[in-house]
Write a protein that holds these residues in place. Structure first.
Motif, mmCIF file in Angstrom:
data_model
loop_
_atom_site.group_PDB
_atom_site.id
_atom_site.type_symbol
_atom_site.label_atom_id
_atom_site.label_comp_id
_atom_site.label_asym_id
_atom_site.label_seq_id
_atom_site.Cartn_x
_atom_site.Cartn_y
_atom_site.Cartn_z
ATOM 1 N N PHE A 8 0.824 -1.200 0.000
ATOM 2 C CA PHE A 8 0.000 0.000 0.000
ATOM 3 C C PHE A 8 0.865 1.261 0.000
ATOM 4 O O PHE A 8 0.643 2.199 -0.770
ATOM 5 N N VAL A 9 1.889 1.281 0.851
ATOM 6 C CA VAL A 9 2.795 2.429 0.942
ATOM 7 C C VAL A 9 3.536 2.625 -0.375
ATOM 8 O O VAL A 9 3.673 3.746 -0.870
ATOM 9 N N SER A 14 4.436 5.625 -5.492
ATOM 10 C CA SER A 14 4.515 5.680 -6.957
ATOM 11 C C SER A 14 3.502 6.674 -7.521
ATOM 12 O O SER A 14 3.784 7.374 -8.489
ATOM 13 N N LYS A 15 2.316 6.745 -6.924
ATOM 14 C CA LYS A 15 1.305 7.715 -7.385
ATOM 15 C C LYS A 15 1.784 9.144 -7.161
ATOM 16 O O LYS A 15 1.580 10.015 -8.009
ATOM 17 N N VAL A 16 2.439 9.379 -6.035
ATOM 18 C CA VAL A 16 2.951 10.722 -5.736
ATOM 19 C C VAL A 16 4.036 11.091 -6.742
ATOM 20 O O VAL A 16 4.083 12.219 -7.242
ATOM 21 N N LEU A 22 3.805 14.940 -13.629
ATOM 22 C CA LEU A 22 2.749 15.511 -14.467
ATOM 23 C C LEU A 22 2.551 17.007 -14.232
ATOM 24 O O LEU A 22 1.798 17.640 -14.948
ATOM 25 N N LYS A 23 3.224 17.551 -13.248
ATOM 26 C CA LYS A 23 3.063 18.960 -12.900
ATOM 27 C C LYS A 23 3.427 19.843 -14.095
ATOM 28 O O LYS A 23 4.493 19.711 -14.685
ATOM 29 N N LYS A 24 2.524 20.731 -14.465
ATOM 30 C CA LYS A 24 2.762 21.612 -15.606
ATOM 31 C C LYS A 24 3.741 22.720 -15.216
ATOM 32 O O LYS A 24 3.711 23.212 -14.086
ATOM 33 N N PRO A 25 4.594 23.128 -16.133
ATOM 34 C CA PRO A 25 5.561 24.191 -15.817
ATOM 35 C C PRO A 25 4.851 25.537 -15.615
ATOM 36 O O PRO A 25 3.803 25.799 -16.184
#
Length: 63
Positions: A8-9, A14-16, A22-25
């Motif tokens: 679970f951890v 991995s999701k984080v 995916l963070k846009k500039p």
């Protein structure tokens, strides 16, 4: 139970990581003309205020 918690951890980690990738500039926007005028008027007001304070104290020359 311990193995399930580890899995679970790891899945959360991995999701984080994916979210960080995916963070846009950040796109820097130019200041509009009204904002530029506002900045200039604030600077002018500060300069006038300093000048008036200096004029109130004619013996001192700190500007």
């Amino acid at each position: 139970m311990g193995i399930q918690l580890e899995n679970f951890v790891e899945s959360i980690k991995s999701k984080v990581r994916k979210l960080k990738k995916l963070k846009k500039p950040y796109i820097k926007m130019d200041k509009s003309s009204s904002v530029k005028v506002e900045i200039r008027s604030k600077k002018a007001r500060k300069l006038v205020e300093k000048t008036l304070q200096a004029a109130d104290r004619p013996g001192k020359r700190s500007l």
